[in-house]
Design a protein around this motif. Structure first.
Motif, PDB file in Angstrom:
ATOM      1  N   GLN A  82       0.830  -1.213   0.000  1.00 55.70           N
ATOM      2  CA  GLN A  82       0.000   0.000   0.000  1.00 55.70           C
ATOM      3  C   GLN A  82       0.862   1.260   0.000  1.00 55.70           C
ATOM      4  N   VAL A  83       1.919   1.265   0.821  1.00 56.79           N
ATOM      5  CA  VAL A  83       2.805   2.433   0.885  1.00 56.79           C
ATOM      6  C   VAL A  83       3.581   2.584  -0.419  1.00 56.79           C
ATOM      7  N   GLN A  84       4.071   1.458  -0.962  1.00 58.30           N
ATOM      8  CA  GLN A  84       4.777   1.515  -2.242  1.00 58.30           C
ATOM      9  C   GLN A  84       3.851   2.024  -3.345  1.00 58.30           C
ATOM     10  N   ASP A  85       2.600   1.596  -3.285  1.00 60.12           N
ATOM     11  CA  ASP A  85       1.595   2.067  -4.245  1.00 60.12           C
ATOM     12  C   ASP A  85       1.461   3.584  -4.177  1.00 60.12           C
ATOM     13  N   LEU A  86       1.383   4.124  -2.953  1.00 57.45           N
ATOM     14  CA  LEU A  86       1.250   5.573  -2.779  1.00 57.45           C
ATOM     15  C   LEU A  86       2.446   6.311  -3.383  1.00 57.45           C
ATOM     16  N   MET A  87       3.652   5.792  -3.144  1.00 56.87           N
ATOM     17  CA  MET A  87       4.851   6.473  -3.648  1.00 56.87           C
ATOM     18  C   MET A  87       4.945   6.345  -5.161  1.00 56.87           C
ATOM     19  N   GLN A  88       4.587   5.184  -5.702  1.00 57.24           N
ATOM     20  CA  GLN A  88       4.589   5.045  -7.163  1.00 57.24           C
ATOM     21  C   GLN A  88       3.623   6.033  -7.811  1.00 57.24           C
TER      22      GLN A  88
ATOM     23  N   GLY B 146       8.379   0.414  -9.317  1.00 60.77           N
ATOM     24  CA  GLY B 146       9.511  -0.240  -8.671  1.00 60.77           C
ATOM     25  C   GLY B 146      10.404   0.799  -8.012  1.00 60.77           C
ATOM     26  N   TYR B 147      11.603   0.360  -7.603  1.00 62.29           N
ATOM     27  CA  TYR B 147      12.513   1.341  -6.990  1.00 62.29           C
ATOM     28  C   TYR B 147      13.625   1.708  -7.959  1.00 62.29           C
ATOM     29  N   PHE B 148      14.592   0.810  -8.157  1.00 61.68           N
ATOM     30  CA  PHE B 148      15.646   1.128  -9.134  1.00 61.68           C
ATOM     31  C   PHE B 148      15.078   1.058 -10.548  1.00 61.68           C
ATOM     32  N   ASN B 149      14.215   0.066 -10.774  1.00 61.88           N
ATOM     33  CA  ASN B 149      13.444  -0.028 -12.013  1.00 61.88           C
ATOM     34  C   ASN B 149      12.219  -0.880 -11.709  1.00 61.88           C
ATOM     35  N   SER B 150      11.446  -1.192 -12.729  1.00 63.06           N
ATOM     36  CA  SER B 150      10.174  -1.883 -12.504  1.00 63.06           C
ATOM     37  C   SER B 150      10.337  -3.298 -11.966  1.00 63.06           C
TER      38      SER B 150
ATOM     39  N   THR C   5       1.356  -3.416  -8.696  1.00 57.22           N
ATOM     40  CA  THR C   5       0.365  -3.111  -9.735  1.00 57.22           C
ATOM     41  C   THR C   5      -0.626  -2.069  -9.231  1.00 57.22           C
ATOM     42  N   ASN C   6      -0.746  -0.985  -9.977  1.00 57.04           N
ATOM     43  CA  ASN C   6      -1.699   0.088  -9.658  1.00 57.04           C
ATOM     44  C   ASN C   6      -1.992   0.849 -10.953  1.00 57.04           C
ATOM     45  N   PRO C   7      -2.813   1.881 -10.927  1.00 56.83           N
ATOM     46  CA  PRO C   7      -3.121   2.608 -12.170  1.00 56.83           C
ATOM     47  C   PRO C   7      -1.888   3.200 -12.852  1.00 56.83           C
TER      48      PRO C   7
ATOM     49  N   PRO D   2       3.292  -5.308 -16.541  1.00 53.53           N
ATOM     50  CA  PRO D   2       4.749  -5.325 -16.702  1.00 53.53           C
ATOM     51  C   PRO D   2       5.225  -4.520 -17.909  1.00 53.53           C
ATOM     52  N   ALA D   3       4.487  -4.583 -19.002  1.00 54.32           N
ATOM     53  CA  ALA D   3       4.892  -3.844 -20.205  1.00 54.32           C
ATOM     54  C   ALA D   3       4.828  -2.342 -19.965  1.00 54.32           C
ATOM     55  N   ALA D   4       3.754  -1.890 -19.318  1.00 54.61           N
ATOM     56  CA  ALA D   4       3.618  -0.457 -19.035  1.00 54.61           C
ATOM     57  C   ALA D   4       4.637  -0.016 -17.996  1.00 54.61           C
ATOM     58  N   ALA D   5       4.876  -0.863 -16.988  1.00 58.23           N
ATOM     59  CA  ALA D   5       5.824  -0.511 -15.925  1.00 58.23           C
ATOM     60  C   ALA D   5       7.241  -0.406 -16.472  1.00 58.23           C
ATOM     61  N   ALA D   6       7.565  -1.255 -17.474  1.00 58.36           N
ATOM     62  CA  ALA D   6       8.918  -1.233 -18.039  1.00 58.36           C
ATOM     63  C   ALA D   6       9.214   0.090 -18.726  1.00 58.36           C
ATOM     64  N   LEU D   7       8.179   0.796 -19.162  1.00 54.31           N
ATOM     65  CA  LEU D   7       8.367   2.084 -19.828  1.00 54.31           C
ATOM     66  C   LEU D   7       8.507   3.243 -18.841  1.00 54.31           C
ATOM     67  N   MET D   8       8.195   2.987 -17.567  1.00 57.55           N
ATOM     68  CA  MET D   8       8.259   4.023 -16.534  1.00 57.55           C
ATOM     69  C   MET D   8       9.623   3.999 -15.847  1.00 57.55           C
TER      70      MET D   8
END
Length: 224
Positions: A126-132, A139-143, A150-152, A157-163
């Motif tokens: 939940q806390v990681q979700d808030l910070m993301q 993720g932290y260093f990367n996805s 997983t959140n909006p 994984p494909a969308a997260a890899a672009l962030m």
């Protein structure tokens, strides 16, 4: 009637004890809110930073400032120089104490990204979700290091890899926040130094007055 040197000393003394009030208030307030449940990612990151602050040392320093202030009062209301000397020595210790706290906070800014990683990994999803969400990252260093939540913001994984990972924006936020705090602490050290100089000026003035008084006393004896 107080002269200008003594009035300057009193003004510096007031600023000195006011800094003690600020440090005590800040330390106590942060101790009470550092474990509050966060409602957004920036608050969550800020609370994690608070948990690394030397808050007990801040309270101890504030208490030392108050004790020093009490020791300066006799030096104001009496002509004795011993109380002024004691106050000057204690103020120097306060300045060193504050400097150590400021340096500790400054050192935190040198390795924020790496030091925050273990904190991130120990947080709930939940806390990681808030910070993301707040920092628009996954993720932290990367996805995948560590794995994102997983959140909006990171729906797949494909969308997260672009962030970007959260390490860089969180480190930037933390450094700006810490810069403000340790700059304020170093400002307190500056006021301590100003107070020490005011003490030295008042000591010099009283020493000169004492010397002239002795000269006048000797002249009076010779005149008789």
């Amino acid at each position: 009637m107080a002269n200008k040197v003594q009035m300057a000393y009193v003004a510096c003394d007031f600023l000195f004890v006011l800094m003690g009030v600020f440090m005590l208030a800040f330390s106590i307030i942060v101790q009470n809110i550092q474990f509050e449940e966060a409602t957004d990612g920036r608050q969550a990151a800020r609370n994690l930073l608070y948990q690394r602050f030397p808050l007990t040392a801040g309270v101890g320093n504030a208490i030392l400032i108050f004790v020093t202030f009490l020791a300066t009062i006799p030096g104001i209301i009496t002509p004795a120089r011993s109380w002024l000397k004691l106050g000057g020595v204690m103020t120097t210790f306060c300045a060193i104490f504050s400097m150590c706290i400021g340096l500790y906070l400054w050192i935190l800014t040198l390795k924020t990204k790496d030091d925050f990683a273990p904190l991130w990994m120990t947080q709930s999803a939940q806390v990681q979700d808030l910070m993301q969400t707040s920092f628009s990252c996954c993720g932290y260093f990367n996805s995948s290091s560590p794995a994102f939540v997983t959140n909006p913001t990171c729906p797949s994984p494909a969308a997260a890899a672009l962030m970007r990972g959260c390490a860089t924006p969180i480190a930037s936020f933390a450094n700006i926040f810490l810069d403000d705090i340790f700059t304020a602490v170093f400002g307190m050290v500056g006021i301590d130094a100003l107070f020490v100089m005011a003490t030295a000026c008042l000591l010099k003035e009283r020493k000169e007055k004492e010397r002239f008084r002795h000269i006048d006393e000797k002249s009076g004896i010779r005149g008789l």
